[in-house]
Design an enzyme around this catalytic site. Structure first.
Site, PDB file in Angstrom:
ATOM      1  N   PHE A 137     127.829 -43.414  79.565  1.00 32.91           N
ATOM      2  CA  PHE A 137     127.489 -44.576  80.374  1.00 32.91           C
ATOM      3  C   PHE A 137     126.101 -45.039  79.970  1.00 32.91           C
ATOM      4  CE2 PHE A 137     125.719 -47.025  83.810  1.00 32.91           C
ATOM      5  CZ  PHE A 137     126.760 -47.876  84.127  1.00 32.91           C
ATOM      6  N   ASP A 141     119.587 -41.793  75.040  1.00 31.53           N
ATOM      7  CA  ASP A 141     119.484 -42.522  76.304  1.00 31.53           C
ATOM      8  C   ASP A 141     119.081 -41.515  77.380  1.00 31.53           C
ATOM      9  OD1 ASP A 141     119.839 -43.745  78.735  1.00 31.53           O
ATOM     10  OD2 ASP A 141     121.767 -44.660  78.235  1.00 31.53           O
ATOM     11  N   LYS A 151     114.944 -46.102  85.125  1.00 30.69           N
ATOM     12  CA  LYS A 151     115.034 -45.508  86.460  1.00 30.69           C
ATOM     13  C   LYS A 151     113.699 -44.982  87.001  1.00 30.69           C
ATOM     14  CE  LYS A 151     119.970 -44.393  86.113  1.00 30.69           C
ATOM     15  NZ  LYS A 151     120.557 -45.460  86.931  1.00 30.69           N
TER      16      LYS A 151
HETATM   17  C1  LIG Z   1     122.262 -42.983  81.038  1.00 29.69           C
HETATM   18  C2  LIG Z   1     122.151 -44.369  81.587  1.00 29.69           C
HETATM   19  N1  LIG Z   1     121.875 -45.388  80.767  1.00 29.69           N
HETATM   20  C3  LIG Z   1     121.747 -46.640  81.222  1.00 29.69           C
HETATM   21  C4  LIG Z   1     121.930 -46.939  82.557  1.00 29.69           C
HETATM   22  C5  LIG Z   1     121.799 -48.360  83.026  1.00 29.69           C
HETATM   23  O1  LIG Z   1     120.662 -48.554  83.790  1.00 29.69           O
HETATM   24  P1  LIG Z   1     120.519 -49.860  84.715  1.00 29.69           P
HETATM   25  O2  LIG Z   1     121.498 -49.720  85.833  1.00 29.69           O
HETATM   26  O3  LIG Z   1     119.080 -49.820  85.175  1.00 29.69           O
HETATM   27  O4  LIG Z   1     120.802 -51.036  83.843  1.00 29.69           O
HETATM   28  C6  LIG Z   1     122.233 -45.919  83.450  1.00 29.69           C
HETATM   29  C7  LIG Z   1     122.461 -46.202  84.875  1.00 29.69           C
HETATM   30  O5  LIG Z   1     123.059 -45.455  85.605  1.00 29.69           O
HETATM   31  C8  LIG Z   1     122.359 -44.599  82.961  1.00 29.69           C
HETATM   32  O6  LIG Z   1     122.650 -43.581  83.758  1.00 29.69           O
END
Ligand SMILES: Cc1ncc(COP(=O)(O)O)c(C=O)c1O
Length: 400
Positions: A136, A221, A250
């Site tokens: 994700f 990520d 986050k």
């Molecule tokens: C690993 C990861 N990457 C990217 C995102 C996307 O972040 P945002 O919701 O701030 O766009 C999330 C959100 O849960 C995530 O857990």
């Protein structure tokens, strides 16, 4: 399919638990009826320091009285210090600021592609990026193009080409997917949304090796796994690996505002020259003030140590629930757990979270029967024990 509340004008793209919160303080939140809940999701790790951490609120308040936005047309006095602080914290060379996690991932994809064309010499328009099943990375159209989750992906085509999906945790599958068009391997060091899936030991070091051998960027990520959650500043620290690019988000905004960034190699981020990428709000003064205060909280390492220490308690308690037959499986790293509720209990993840909420503990289900616990790193030991006692009660009651 959840039905929106009658009369609601909110688009129905979420199905929240039936609580309406008004205040938050540390690990605790209070709803409109005055009922208190222990928050064990912590904004999917955006609230790693709890609700309204005094140092973060003070930094935000002070900056509100000074300067809030310049756009990148003009520099401001906190931009360079913020970039310096985050790169020093993460042992990286350069930072590009954005706002949401998805934007940070998009930035990493764009930087990797441009590096591939400008530096590696990939034929124009041919760049490929290897990604993992179950990942994700966000919700933009390009990012859902690399998703294997039907809910996330279906109905949003046509999809962005250039992604090769391989099973998560299988380094040799990555090796097989790499060819001369490959510019990057983009992976979560721990898959959060998938249910805290921890890859086999040796996975990240092997990916590092493969990327080095094939002149491919390792892009991690760490939007959910980073900034203390795993008991280390970054999850990649557990494997003693340094990515070429790392996406942060986050917790970088301290639960106050969206702050994200890509940190990494100077020669890679350096390909994004003026005009090629940007964001009106990325790196704004308020974001930098809060981000600097976040780095101040993480620099001493106490919170990471605390996540490790409390993580030990978390692991012992959930392992006991597995041994008791109440959980079919449990994965923990730092202060982060993915728990698979035993199907024989007749509870899915959602129902478990509803029963927990009824007893004053907020958690979130993911993928059917899995629930995720990611309390603030500042949670007290008695509060963590309370959350685990409540979970134990809910599961034991269902087992009766
Ligand atoms: C690993 C990861 N990457 C990217 C995102 C996307 O972040 P945002 O919701 O701030 O766009 C999330 C959100 O849960 C995530 O857990």
């Amino acid at each position: 399919m959840p039905v929106p509340a009658a009369g609601s004008v909110l688009a129905p793209n979420y199905h929240p638990l039936d609580v309406v919160l008004t205040t938050g303080d540390g690990s605790w939140v209070t709803d409109v009826h005055g009922t208190r809940y222990l928050d064990c999701l912590a904004g999917y790790s955006a609230l790693n320091f709890g609700h309204r951490h005094p140092a973060l609120v003070a930094a935000a308040k002070a900056q509100l009285d000074a300067l809030t936005l310049t756009s990148r047309a003009f520099d401001h006095d906190l931009l360079e210090p913020f970039a310096r602080a985050v790169t020093e914290l993460t042992g990286t060379e350069m930072l590009l600021p954005m706002n949401t996690g998805a934007e940070a991932v998009e930035t990493a994809v764009k930087a990797a592609r441009k590096w591939g064309y400008d530096v590696k010499g990939v034929a124009p328009g041919q760049a490929t990026i290897v990604v993992a099943e179950g990942a994700f990375h966000g919700r933009t159209t390009t990012i859902v193009s690399m998703s294997t989750d039907p809910e996330t992906r279906d109905g949003f085509g046509p999809y962005t080409p250039g992604f090769r999906v391989v099973p998560y945790g299988d380094a040799e599958a990555v090796a097989a997917a790499i060819d001369e068009t490959t510019v990057a391997v983009l992976i979560e060091p721990v898959q959060g949304e998938s249910g805290v899936i921890i890859p086999p030991t040796g996975y990240l070091p092997r990916l590092r090796e493969l990327c080095d051998d094939a002149d491919v960027l390792l892009v991690l990520d760490e939007i959910q796994s980073g900034l203390g959650r795993t008991g280390t500043t970054l999850a990649q620290d557990l494997a003693a690996v340094r990515a070429d690019l790392t996406a942060l988000g986050k917790a970088l905004g301290g639960g106050i505002l969206p702050v994200s960034a890509v940190v990494g190699r100077r020669d890679v981020l350096g390909v994004l020259t003026p005009g090629t990428h940007g964001s009106t709000f990325g790196g704004n003064p308020l974001a930098c003030a809060v981000g600097l205060a976040v780095v101040d909280l993480l620099r001493p390492g106490d919170l990471q140590a605390r996540a490790r220490e409390l993580g030990g308690l978390l692991t012992d308690r959930v392992d006991a629930l597995v041994a008791e037959g109440l959980l079919a499986g449990a994965r923990t790293v730092g202060l982060w757990a993915g728990l698979d509720v035993e199907p024989a209990l007749g509870l899915n993840g959602r129902r478990t979270c509803e029963l927990l909420a009824a007893r004053g503990v907020l958690a979130k289900d993911t993928h059917g029967s899995t629930i995720r616990l990611a309390p603030a790193l500042t949670i007290s030991e008695p509060d963590l024990a309370l959350a685990l006692d409540t979970l134990t009660d809910v599961l034991r009651e269902a087992a009766r």
